[in-house]
Design a protein around this motif. Sequence first.
Motif: not given
Length: 322
Positions: A60-80, A316-318
């Motif tokens: 769960v990302a609690l923050g703005g779009d920048g926080t969401v972007n960072e979380v997504v890039n962490g989750l998908l560091h090895a691909g979707p 269908r990435a996330l």
Amino acid sequence: MRALLVVNPAATTTSARTRDVLIHALASEMKLEAVTTEYRGHARDLGRKAAESDDVDLVVALGGDGTVNEVVNGLLHAGPDPDRLPGLAVVPGGSTNVFARALGLPNDAVEATGALLDALRERRARTVSLGLASGTPGTDDEGVPERWFTFCAGFGFDASVIGRVEQQRERGKRSTHALYLRQVVRQFLGERNRRHGTITLERPGEDPVKDLVLSIICNTSPWTYLGNRPVYASPDASFETALDVLGLSRLSTPSVARYATQLLTSSPERGPHGKHAVTLHDLTDFTLHSKVPLPLQMDGDHLGLRTSVTFTGVRRALRVIV
């Protein structure tokens, strides 16, 4: 359910007391670990750790779009891999919250938390597309690390505006729509290439589109919000398709007035249009080259200057809880 809550303490629209209330509400429904970010890139590191763990079902990302972007890039560091990776949920805490609002979530953090808990109880989720940007092979930028974006990217004019806004925020200015509008005017007055664009768009099997002044890449619609008003740069963009592009080949004073008016009055049925506007829908692969280095932004984050960027639209990435 085991969940990791990534909290941005600098989120502009939530107080420490509100965040405590939200944490307690979420913890009542799941086994929750809450971590407060401490540095730029920390949310990405936490997302990556969750992706590599067998103990996390949801981030769960609690923050703005920048926080969401960072979380997504962490989750998908090895691909979707939406069937294996933890799902994502968003509690909006920024000034605009485009990704959360485009998903249909309330813009209020408390209401969005209630909607999230309802979605979890009813097991509601959707799998959305994302955009991926990387350095173009054979160019000076080929070594630039790839990066995912959730709702938009920009190369040229709009990225310059975001760079100006970030400079103002570093000087203590609050992120407001008025601040953005002032920087749009200043960038327009100082834009060297507004009559003769330097950007060329190339895609497989098609003629190149040349001499663009700006290019806006959309993964969904709306492109952004001005207060409660949605702004549609590419009305056909969707989380179910690949990427859409709006390009403008001239930014003279009359054309800027025309396209600004079209953006402010845009709707889900109609966005900017005219002889200097290029609109492309559902692109999976394309490259933007520039004759001179231009700024690049993704999800509202200024990423410096580039001369060539390759974009990929990944369907269908996330998996997102909504």
